[in-house]
Design an enzyme around this catalytic site. Structure first.
Site, PDB file in Angstrom:
ATOM      1  N   TRP A  12     -24.690  47.568 -25.707  1.00 49.27           N
ATOM      2  CA  TRP A  12     -25.734  46.863 -24.970  1.00 49.27           C
ATOM      3  C   TRP A  12     -27.058  46.901 -25.717  1.00 49.27           C
ATOM      4  O   TRP A  12     -27.800  45.921 -25.737  1.00 49.27           O
ATOM      5  CB  TRP A  12     -25.859  47.415 -23.569  1.00 49.27           C
ATOM      6  CG  TRP A  12     -26.849  46.730 -22.675  1.00 49.27           C
ATOM      7  CD1 TRP A  12     -27.606  47.322 -21.710  1.00 49.27           C
ATOM      8  CD2 TRP A  12     -27.195  45.331 -22.618  1.00 49.27           C
ATOM      9  NE1 TRP A  12     -28.401  46.386 -21.063  1.00 49.27           N
ATOM     10  CE2 TRP A  12     -28.170  45.148 -21.615  1.00 49.27           C
ATOM     11  CE3 TRP A  12     -26.780  44.208 -23.350  1.00 49.27           C
ATOM     12  CZ2 TRP A  12     -28.738  43.921 -21.308  1.00 49.27           C
ATOM     13  CZ3 TRP A  12     -27.344  42.970 -23.049  1.00 49.27           C
ATOM     14  CH2 TRP A  12     -28.304  42.839 -22.027  1.00 49.27           C
ATOM     15  N   LYS A 107     -28.440  52.428 -16.904  1.00 44.48           N
ATOM     16  CA  LYS A 107     -28.023  52.336 -15.508  1.00 44.48           C
ATOM     17  C   LYS A 107     -27.314  53.632 -15.146  1.00 44.48           C
ATOM     18  O   LYS A 107     -26.192  53.878 -15.569  1.00 44.48           O
ATOM     19  CB  LYS A 107     -27.081  51.143 -15.303  1.00 44.48           C
ATOM     20  CG  LYS A 107     -27.734  49.805 -15.619  1.00 44.48           C
ATOM     21  CD  LYS A 107     -26.757  48.656 -15.484  1.00 44.48           C
ATOM     22  CE  LYS A 107     -27.436  47.326 -15.817  1.00 44.48           C
ATOM     23  NZ  LYS A 107     -26.498  46.183 -15.698  1.00 44.48           N
ATOM     24  N   GLY A 137     -29.158  43.481 -14.719  1.00 46.89           N
ATOM     25  CA  GLY A 137     -28.555  42.257 -14.214  1.00 46.89           C
ATOM     26  C   GLY A 137     -27.104  42.168 -14.650  1.00 46.89           C
ATOM     27  O   GLY A 137     -26.543  43.129 -15.182  1.00 46.89           O
ATOM     28  N   LYS A 192     -24.037  50.441  -8.304  1.00 46.68           N
ATOM     29  CA  LYS A 192     -22.905  49.504  -8.384  1.00 46.68           C
ATOM     30  C   LYS A 192     -21.778  50.072  -9.247  1.00 46.68           C
ATOM     31  O   LYS A 192     -20.626  49.663  -9.114  1.00 46.68           O
ATOM     32  CB  LYS A 192     -23.366  48.143  -8.892  1.00 46.68           C
ATOM     33  CG  LYS A 192     -24.112  48.152 -10.216  1.00 46.68           C
ATOM     34  CD  LYS A 192     -23.213  48.060 -11.430  1.00 46.68           C
ATOM     35  CE  LYS A 192     -24.018  48.183 -12.705  1.00 46.68           C
ATOM     36  NZ  LYS A 192     -23.175  48.104 -13.925  1.00 46.68           N
ATOM     37  N   ASP A 245     -25.071  41.754 -10.566  1.00 52.31           N
ATOM     38  CA  ASP A 245     -24.539  42.802 -11.442  1.00 52.31           C
ATOM     39  C   ASP A 245     -23.274  43.415 -10.845  1.00 52.31           C
ATOM     40  O   ASP A 245     -22.325  43.744 -11.566  1.00 52.31           O
ATOM     41  CB  ASP A 245     -25.611  43.869 -11.651  1.00 52.31           C
ATOM     42  CG  ASP A 245     -25.297  44.807 -12.808  1.00 52.31           C
ATOM     43  OD1 ASP A 245     -24.366  44.518 -13.580  1.00 52.31           O
ATOM     44  OD2 ASP A 245     -25.998  45.821 -12.946  1.00 52.31           O
ATOM     45  N   SER A 255     -16.126  45.867 -18.394  1.00 52.27           N
ATOM     46  CA  SER A 255     -16.919  46.928 -17.783  1.00 52.27           C
ATOM     47  C   SER A 255     -16.222  48.268 -17.966  1.00 52.27           C
ATOM     48  O   SER A 255     -15.064  48.442 -17.588  1.00 52.27           O
ATOM     49  CB  SER A 255     -17.104  46.644 -16.289  1.00 52.27           C
ATOM     50  OG  SER A 255     -17.468  47.823 -15.591  1.00 52.27           O
ATOM     51  N   ARG A 256     -16.937  49.238 -18.531  1.00 52.29           N
ATOM     52  CA  ARG A 256     -16.343  50.562 -18.742  1.00 52.29           C
ATOM     53  C   ARG A 256     -16.019  51.231 -17.416  1.00 52.29           C
ATOM     54  O   ARG A 256     -15.010  51.935 -17.299  1.00 52.29           O
ATOM     55  CB  ARG A 256     -17.292  51.445 -19.556  1.00 52.29           C
ATOM     56  CG  ARG A 256     -17.453  51.003 -20.995  1.00 52.29           C
ATOM     57  CD  ARG A 256     -18.190  52.047 -21.816  1.00 52.29           C
ATOM     58  NE  ARG A 256     -19.552  52.242 -21.362  1.00 52.29           N
ATOM     59  CZ  ARG A 256     -20.596  51.602 -21.845  1.00 52.29           C
ATOM     60  NH1 ARG A 256     -20.433  50.690 -22.784  1.00 52.29           N
ATOM     61  NH2 ARG A 256     -21.812  51.848 -21.401  1.00 52.29           N
ATOM     62  N   VAL A 280     -18.897  55.697 -22.411  1.00 59.11           N
ATOM     63  CA  VAL A 280     -19.143  56.517 -21.239  1.00 59.11           C
ATOM     64  C   VAL A 280     -19.111  55.665 -19.980  1.00 59.11           C
ATOM     65  O   VAL A 280     -19.770  54.636 -19.893  1.00 59.11           O
ATOM     66  CB  VAL A 280     -20.508  57.221 -21.348  1.00 59.11           C
ATOM     67  CG1 VAL A 280     -20.788  58.046 -20.102  1.00 59.11           C
ATOM     68  CG2 VAL A 280     -20.554  58.097 -22.586  1.00 59.11           C
ATOM     69  N   GLU A 282     -20.574  55.518 -16.716  1.00 60.11           N
ATOM     70  CA  GLU A 282     -21.697  56.170 -16.056  1.00 60.11           C
ATOM     71  C   GLU A 282     -21.414  56.473 -14.585  1.00 60.11           C
ATOM     72  O   GLU A 282     -21.975  57.395 -14.015  1.00 60.11           O
ATOM     73  CB  GLU A 282     -22.955  55.303 -16.164  1.00 60.11           C
ATOM     74  CG  GLU A 282     -23.504  55.162 -17.583  1.00 60.11           C
ATOM     75  CD  GLU A 282     -24.145  56.434 -18.104  1.00 60.11           C
ATOM     76  OE1 GLU A 282     -24.139  57.448 -17.397  1.00 60.11           O
ATOM     77  OE2 GLU A 282     -24.648  56.412 -19.238  1.00 60.11           O
TER      78      GLU A 282
END
Length: 330
Positions: A12, A107, A137, A192, A245, A255-256, A280, A282
């Site tokens: 990112w 995030k 976002g 989220k 998001d 998405s991890r 990771v 999160e």
């Protein structure tokens, strides 16, 4: 044209760095890994963290030297794994120019303190609120790297700072909007991830969109309640940083957090899912921190509770979903 530095050359960080470079700014990436620095400087790519980006713009470079990285920066973007941010940023505390705006792309909620990333960044750098900006976002890094159209919220207590950052990242495929709800944007981006773990787990267990819809609705309600209790604006959670998001993170194997949950749903252990994850997740650290915050604020969080049972007690998806649904009647 603005001098922008990005601290952290992960997927990112690199993706956002190219957005800013595409917007016409000079971008310096800082990375602790010498091989990534060399790849960006010499080959104009980040084949280690974001190969999808291909050739990076000529106005992007990289360094491993902290002082060199921030020396002339007008905007400093922080894109470090949330749980390591405080320690990493302390190395930059006395190096950052006094007028630089600091932007967080992170995030998460700090595991040991339960603090949001805006709080972590400001404490680590002794930074006034007027110089802090949060960006969040529906921004999956690979899709941004492919220059697929998206938007983001740029939030600050200082309208001028938010506008400066929005101007620096506006392109024909990346559309920022400004907000003054830093707390809401931060909490939406963090909470989220817990929902994404649960939706991924549902899909990994073989369930379809009906089940995912139930989980996403409950997750959105929970993060809105907790956000309001913490002083956020409810409408933030219905916008790009909240609902937007949430949908992106809960709908994509890019998405991890979704992927980590998917692997759990397939029957992997926490250790196996961690080993299989590309980076990771999160949401794993965030789940316990969210529950601690919810306890302090007196907010009921059945989904976070159910996911905590998965992470701490080894609940299967069926056990998790049953606990979630049973809590609705209490």
């Amino acid at each position: 044209m603005t001098n922008v530095t990005v601290l952290g050359a992960g997927a990112w960080g690199t993706g956002f760095g190219r957005v800013v470079a595409d917007a016409g700014n000079d971008v310096t990436m800082w990375a602790i890994e010498p091989e990534i620095v060399a790849d960006i400087r010499e080959n104009h790519q980040n084949s280690y963290r974001l190969p999808a980006a291909g050739t990076l713009p000529a106005n992007m470079t990289a360094t491993g030297d902290r002082a060199e990285a921030v020396k002339n920066a007008e905007i400093i973007v922080v894109a470090i794994a949330a749980q390591f941010a405080r320690v990493a940023l302390q190395e930059f505390k006395d190096l950052i120019p006094a007028s630089a705006i600091v932007v967080s792309l992170m995030k998460g909620v700090e595991k040991n303190t339960g603090k949001r990333m805006d709080e972590v960044v400001r404490e680590a750098l002794d930074l006034p609120a007027s110089r802090f900006v949060a960006v969040s976002g529906p921004n999956l890094s690979k899709q941004v790297a492919l220059r697929q159209p998206t938007g983001a919220v740029v939030a600050s207590e200082n309208d001028d700072a938010a506008q400066a950052v929005a101007d620096a990242c506006r392109t024909d495929y990346f559309y920022p909007v400004t907000s003054n709800d830093v707390v809401g944007v931060e909490m939406a981006g963090s909470l989220k991830n817990v929902t994404a773990l649960a939706v991924g787990m549902s899909h990994g267990a073989g369930n379809g969109e009906n089940t995912a819809g139930v989980i996403m609705m409950m997750g959105l309600n929970e993060l809105t309640r907790l956000g309001e209790a913490a002083g956020a604006q409810a409408e933030t959670f219905q916008g790009l940083a909240g609902f937007g998001d949430l949908v992106a993170t809960c709908s994509s194997p890019l998405s991890r957090n979704y992927t980590f949950g998917f692997n759990l749903g397939k029957g992997m252990s926490i250790e196996e899912a961690t080993a299989a994850s590309d980076g990771v997740a999160e949401g794993v650290a965030t789940t316990a921190a969210v529950l601690e915050l919810a306890g302090r604020l007196g907010v009921s969080m059945p989904l976070a509770e159910a996911m905590n049972h998965v992470l701490k007690d080894g609940y299967s998806f069926q056990q998790m979903f049953a606990a979630l649904m049973n809590a609705q009647g209490e």
